[in-house]
Structure formats: structure tokens, C-alpha cells
Scaffold this motif. Sequence first.
Motif, PDB file in Angstrom:
ATOM      1  N   GLY A  42      38.098  39.006  42.770  1.00  0.00           N
ATOM      2  CA  GLY A  42      39.031  40.051  42.414  1.00  0.00           C
ATOM      3  C   GLY A  42      38.541  41.454  42.695  1.00  0.00           C
ATOM      4  O   GLY A  42      37.364  41.710  42.940  1.00  0.00           O
ATOM      5  N   GLN A  43      39.484  42.362  42.623  1.00  0.00           N
ATOM      6  CA  GLN A  43      39.274  43.735  43.050  1.00  0.00           C
ATOM      7  C   GLN A  43      38.541  44.581  42.023  1.00  0.00           C
ATOM      8  O   GLN A  43      37.865  45.544  42.373  1.00  0.00           O
ATOM      9  CB  GLN A  43      40.631  44.378  43.352  1.00  0.00           C
ATOM     10  N   HIS A  44      38.676  44.267  40.754  1.00  0.00           N
ATOM     11  CA  HIS A  44      38.068  45.077  39.701  1.00  0.00           C
ATOM     12  C   HIS A  44      36.655  44.582  39.387  1.00  0.00           C
ATOM     13  O   HIS A  44      36.421  43.370  39.325  1.00  0.00           O
ATOM     14  CB  HIS A  44      38.913  45.012  38.435  1.00  0.00           C
ATOM     15  N   ARG A  72      30.370  22.006  37.857  1.00  0.00           N
ATOM     16  CA  ARG A  72      29.400  23.085  37.659  1.00  0.00           C
ATOM     17  C   ARG A  72      29.377  23.427  36.181  1.00  0.00           C
ATOM     18  O   ARG A  72      30.371  23.263  35.482  1.00  0.00           O
ATOM     19  CB  ARG A  72      29.788  24.353  38.420  1.00  0.00           C
ATOM     20  N   GLY A  73      28.256  23.986  35.730  1.00  0.00           N
ATOM     21  CA  GLY A  73      28.205  24.499  34.381  1.00  0.00           C
ATOM     22  C   GLY A  73      28.711  25.925  34.346  1.00  0.00           C
ATOM     23  O   GLY A  73      29.835  26.194  33.941  1.00  0.00           O
ATOM     24  N   ILE A  74      27.862  26.856  34.818  1.00  0.00           N
ATOM     25  CA  ILE A  74      28.186  28.275  34.862  1.00  0.00           C
ATOM     26  C   ILE A  74      28.215  28.707  36.316  1.00  0.00           C
ATOM     27  O   ILE A  74      27.250  28.476  37.055  1.00  0.00           O
ATOM     28  CB  ILE A  74      27.140  29.106  34.095  1.00  0.00           C
ATOM     29  N   GLY A  75      29.301  29.356  36.755  1.00  0.00           N
ATOM     30  CA  GLY A  75      29.409  29.846  38.120  1.00  0.00           C
ATOM     31  C   GLY A  75      29.735  31.324  38.139  1.00  0.00           C
ATOM     32  O   GLY A  75      30.675  31.769  37.476  1.00  0.00           O
ATOM     33  N   ILE A  76      28.943  32.112  38.893  1.00  0.00           N
ATOM     34  CA  ILE A  76      29.177  33.546  39.044  1.00  0.00           C
ATOM     35  C   ILE A  76      29.336  33.821  40.530  1.00  0.00           C
ATOM     36  O   ILE A  76      28.434  33.533  41.321  1.00  0.00           O
ATOM     37  CB  ILE A  76      28.025  34.375  38.455  1.00  0.00           C
ATOM     38  N   PHE A  77      30.479  34.400  40.924  1.00  0.00           N
ATOM     39  CA  PHE A  77      30.840  34.511  42.332  1.00  0.00           C
ATOM     40  C   PHE A  77      31.262  35.941  42.672  1.00  0.00           C
ATOM     41  O   PHE A  77      32.362  36.361  42.314  1.00  0.00           O
ATOM     42  CB  PHE A  77      31.992  33.557  42.660  1.00  0.00           C
ATOM     43  N   ALA A  78      30.412  36.690  43.369  1.00  0.00           N
ATOM     44  CA  ALA A  78      30.787  38.015  43.871  1.00  0.00           C
ATOM     45  C   ALA A  78      31.260  37.844  45.312  1.00  0.00           C
ATOM     46  O   ALA A  78      30.577  38.216  46.258  1.00  0.00           O
ATOM     47  CB  ALA A  78      29.611  38.975  43.790  1.00  0.00           C
ATOM     48  N   HIS A  79      32.448  37.284  45.469  1.00  0.00           N
ATOM     49  CA  HIS A  79      32.992  36.998  46.798  1.00  0.00           C
ATOM     50  C   HIS A  79      34.001  38.060  47.234  1.00  0.00           C
ATOM     51  O   HIS A  79      34.651  37.913  48.257  1.00  0.00           O
ATOM     52  CB  HIS A  79      33.605  35.607  46.826  1.00  0.00           C
ATOM     53  N   ASP A  80      34.168  39.088  46.403  1.00  0.00           N
ATOM     54  CA  ASP A  80      34.931  40.280  46.755  1.00  0.00           C
ATOM     55  C   ASP A  80      33.962  41.462  46.739  1.00  0.00           C
ATOM     56  O   ASP A  80      32.791  41.314  46.380  1.00  0.00           O
ATOM     57  CB  ASP A  80      36.063  40.505  45.760  1.00  0.00           C
ATOM     58  N   SER A  81      34.434  42.643  47.067  1.00  0.00           N
ATOM     59  CA  SER A  81      33.536  43.792  47.154  1.00  0.00           C
ATOM     60  C   SER A  81      33.157  44.364  45.794  1.00  0.00           C
ATOM     61  O   SER A  81      32.265  45.204  45.700  1.00  0.00           O
ATOM     62  CB  SER A  81      34.182  44.894  48.005  1.00  0.00           C
ATOM     63  N   SER A  82      33.798  43.940  44.727  1.00  0.00           N
ATOM     64  CA  SER A  82      33.506  44.463  43.394  1.00  0.00           C
ATOM     65  C   SER A  82      32.231  43.841  42.826  1.00  0.00           C
ATOM     66  O   SER A  82      31.873  42.705  43.145  1.00  0.00           O
ATOM     67  CB  SER A  82      34.688  44.205  42.463  1.00  0.00           C
ATOM     68  N   SER A  83      31.569  44.579  41.955  1.00  0.00           N
ATOM     69  CA  SER A  83      30.306  44.137  41.379  1.00  0.00           C
ATOM     70  C   SER A  83      30.514  43.299  40.130  1.00  0.00           C
ATOM     71  O   SER A  83      31.569  43.345  39.482  1.00  0.00           O
ATOM     72  CB  SER A  83      29.435  45.349  41.038  1.00  0.00           C
ATOM     73  N   ILE A  84      29.489  42.526  39.778  1.00  0.00           N
ATOM     74  CA  ILE A  84      29.457  41.747  38.541  1.00  0.00           C
ATOM     75  C   ILE A  84      28.123  42.051  37.876  1.00  0.00           C
ATOM     76  O   ILE A  84      27.057  41.846  38.479  1.00  0.00           O
ATOM     77  CB  ILE A  84      29.588  40.240  38.818  1.00  0.00           C
ATOM     78  N   GLU A  85      28.151  42.536  36.640  1.00  0.00           N
ATOM     79  CA  GLU A  85      26.903  42.988  36.033  1.00  0.00           C
ATOM     80  C   GLU A  85      26.952  42.896  34.507  1.00  0.00           C
ATOM     81  O   GLU A  85      28.009  42.791  33.902  1.00  0.00           O
ATOM     82  CB  GLU A  85      26.611  44.433  36.444  1.00  0.00           C
ATOM     83  N   GLU A  86      25.757  42.890  33.931  1.00  0.00           N
ATOM     84  CA  GLU A  86      25.579  42.924  32.481  1.00  0.00           C
ATOM     85  C   GLU A  86      26.257  41.736  31.796  1.00  0.00           C
ATOM     86  O   GLU A  86      27.149  41.882  30.963  1.00  0.00           O
ATOM     87  CB  GLU A  86      26.088  44.257  31.900  1.00  0.00           C
ATOM     88  N   HIS A 105      44.706  37.328  46.328  1.00  0.00           N
ATOM     89  CA  HIS A 105      44.201  37.195  47.695  1.00  0.00           C
ATOM     90  C   HIS A 105      44.312  38.487  48.488  1.00  0.00           C
ATOM     91  O   HIS A 105      44.368  38.461  49.714  1.00  0.00           O
ATOM     92  CB  HIS A 105      44.946  36.063  48.406  1.00  0.00           C
ATOM     93  N   THR A 106      44.345  39.633  47.805  1.00  0.00           N
ATOM     94  CA  THR A 106      44.417  40.928  48.479  1.00  0.00           C
ATOM     95  C   THR A 106      43.188  41.742  48.131  1.00  0.00           C
ATOM     96  O   THR A 106      42.959  42.039  46.952  1.00  0.00           O
ATOM     97  CB  THR A 106      45.678  41.696  48.046  1.00  0.00           C
TER      98      THR A 106
END
Length: 502
Positions: free
Chosen positions: A293-295, A312-326, A250-251
Amino acid sequence: MKKIILIAFVLSAHSTFAREFNIIDFGAVPHTVCTSAIQKAVDVCHEAGGGTVVVPAGIFITGTIILKSNINLYLEQGAELRSSTEMADFAAFSGRYGIIFCQDAHNVSITGEGMIHAMGTQFYETDQNHVYPEFDRQLTRQKEKYMPEGEFYTDGPLKRKPRPGMTLVFFHCTQVRIKGITIKDTPVWAVRFGYCEDVVVEGVSVQNNMMIPNSDGIHCTASRNVRISNCDIRAGDDAIIVTGFAKAEHTPGFNSAEQDAYTFGNKSIYAENIQVTNCYLQSRSAGIRIGYGQHPIRRCIFTNIVIAESNRGIGIFAHDSSSIEELIFSDIIIDTRLHNGQWWGNGEPIHLSAVTRFKGEPAGIIKDIQFNNITATSEAGILLYTLPENPMENIRFQNVQVRIKAGKETMAYGGNFDLRPTALTELQLFEHDIPGLYAQNVNGLSIRDFKLTWGENLPAFFTHGISCLQVKDLYIVDFEGNPNPGSPGSKKLKLEKTTVRK
């Protein structure tokens, strides 16, 4: 002479690592608390340079065991490490550890055909629900009838009591193996890999009480080079999880000081190179959850998976400033349904959202995601939701079939979008019509060979076939589907502020 010396060295090394240390020889007695005896076996094994600590057939009650480098904890067929129900038997650390804790170690494993039984249900009130203030009922379609106060929710979650921590925890470890064992009834997460590298989980069964909140299956947090295969995971929360946080969930933000302080584990900034294949998953939340998360998270593949009876089946959550890709998801069968009680998820087979959970912090970017050969039966549609300041990029669906049907909780819980957790109350849980696929603020959305069918007697809040708002470069080919027949005025395609690629 050199050959003789080399052969002697190899034989010596083989002999050392083949040594066995049976916990019975260190004073372990079935049906009694054996924590100190098991720990003694681990310590002596470690001091001898490594080997196998053997848990023979029988039930051995234990608190926290600290696992160390070059040790294989082997559970024979019929062996059971059973959790103590006394909190004092668990080592203290920001609360309590669980049954196995391992930190800054390498070449560690837990293998065999036995069981780790965490006795999780003993740490919950089985006749009371876990509820907490989180959303505004008045923003839901049902208003005050949504999760009405004073009712016992038959799908859970149950109310917590003081409980031990995560059952198997590995922090800053390299070369971790968990194979063959069964993990049963954990009070919180079953397995956690934090800042780990080179992890293999194979043929593991996680059988948790589906009523218990946070009884997740396998968490890979800020870890890399992880392979999970041939597992059966049934968890009261998410089944398989990839996140970018390590210890400080939570940081916001991170620095490398924690990673630098340890010898082993993931030294990169990424949570990456996760492979999951040939697994059966069941969850009260998401079968597969990616994000938080941060990373940054990248380069993960999920194939040949069945997800059943999940929120849910598949959940993708960019709720922090870090990216999610590939990320690639392929050859997956999904079955979702709405559950009553305070569980996250609203029956979506696939959910992507990017909405910050920290006030004043930006949300991350979701980009370069593929969904191939997906068959879903669900009680909601596919959802892609983000805000204009951080649009998703390059999201592709190919050969996806979705059948949307009504369930027993459709009227009591359906017709809402669930984006929890977010910093904004109005985006936590709110009323919204449910198209077969809804996309908002996406740059580059490709939908090929998409088949959508509707079940009978669906309420009118199930609407359009595909609905897009502020989507740039939309490409649709071979879409077979129509609007919900029970929703007059709905369209096969509803496109607002959307540009279409010809």
C-alpha cells in the motif's frame, strides 16, 4: 436552575441512545429475505438520533445493509444474519457489497452474542481449484513437479464463482466497535477498516472455510488507533492484516483527495498505532501480515498470540515504496506448515521482504523491527530478504526458539523462497537452500538468545544454522544451534560480505 437543565439534558441524551428498534417491528420474518426491513430499522434509528437496532434470536436472510452513525447493531444470543445466495440482493459497487457497509460515519458498532453467516462456500466450486499464472515452475526446486497441472490440491484454494464483496466494511469511519459476535464462512475478507480511526475489535470469532482464497480475517487498511483483542480468527487467507492501502490496492502512490472528501476517519498519511493482543490465529497464508500500500506503516504492537497451522507465521512486506517501521512482536507461539495448492508462503515462521511489486517503482524500507520471546515450530527457517538498493535497518531478535521439521509437503513444495507478489518473475518463487535464519542486505541485525533445533530426516536443502549475505553490523550472542545434520558441508554460521560487531 443550571443544574436542573444539565440533568434534563443528560437524561434526554441517555434516553435517545438507549432506544431500541427491533427488526421484527419493521417486518423482518425469520428464514426470509429481510434486507428492506432491516434497512428500515437502521434508517428510522438514525433519523431518531441513534440507538440500538436489535436482531432477535432466529435466522434472518439478508443482502447489503448500510449502517449509519450513532447506531449499534445488536445481535442477541441465537440471532443469525445469514447471507442471501442471490447476487441481486447485494448493493452494486465495483462488483457487489457484502452484508454490512458503512461509510463516512461515526460512533457505529456491531455487538452481541449472535452470528453473521456469510455463506461463502456457496460461491465456490468445491471440486475445482483456483489457479492462475503467477510464477515459473522451472525456477522452483521441483521444476514441472511443483503444483503439477491437472491435480486437485487438497488444501485448496477453491475456484471462485461470482460472489458478494467483503462481509463487514467500514470506510472513513471514526469510533467503530465490533464486540462479541461470530462471523462465519465469508466469501472474501471478513472485516475491513479502510481509512478508519479509533477502532476496537474485542472477543470476535471469525470461522472461515480454510479452502477459500481471500477469505481473510480482519484487515486494517490505511487506518490508525486500532485495538484488536481476545479474538479467534481462522481464515482461508491472512488472519490479521495491516496495510497502507485504502480502496486502490493495485495503484502506486496516493494523494489526500479521497481522505479530504470525507468528514470522518484517518486524516493522517500513516497506518499506525495498531495493537493486537491475546488472539488465536490460523491461516492458509500468514497469521499476521504487515505491508502493501501507498501509506507508510508504523508503531504497531503484537503480543500474547498463538499462530497455528499457517503457511507463514508473521509476514512483513515492503513491496510498495512506503516504509514499514517501529513494530514489536512479543510473546508469540508459532506453528507453520507447507500447504499444497496456490497459497502464498513457504512454511516460514517469520518472513521479512522488500521487493517491489510495480515495475519502475522502488520498494520501501523495513526498519526498527523487534521480535521478542518467540517460540516456533516450522517447516522452513526465518527469512529476511531484500535487494542492495533498499536494505533493511535495525532488525532485532531476542529469545527466539525455532524447531524446523519435515512435513508431508516438504519434498513437493519445500526448498524454495516465496516472495510473491513481486514485479520480477524470477523473484516470485524460486529454488533456494533453507538455513535456520537467512538474512540478505540488512544494516544492523541483532540476534540474542537464539536457539535452533532440527528434526529428523530433513533433506539436505535445509542447511546452515545462520546464513548472512551482505549484512552490516551483525551482532550475535548466545546462539545455540548447529547446521542441519543431514546436510554435509553446512555450517553453524555462514557469513558472506558481512561485517560483525565485536
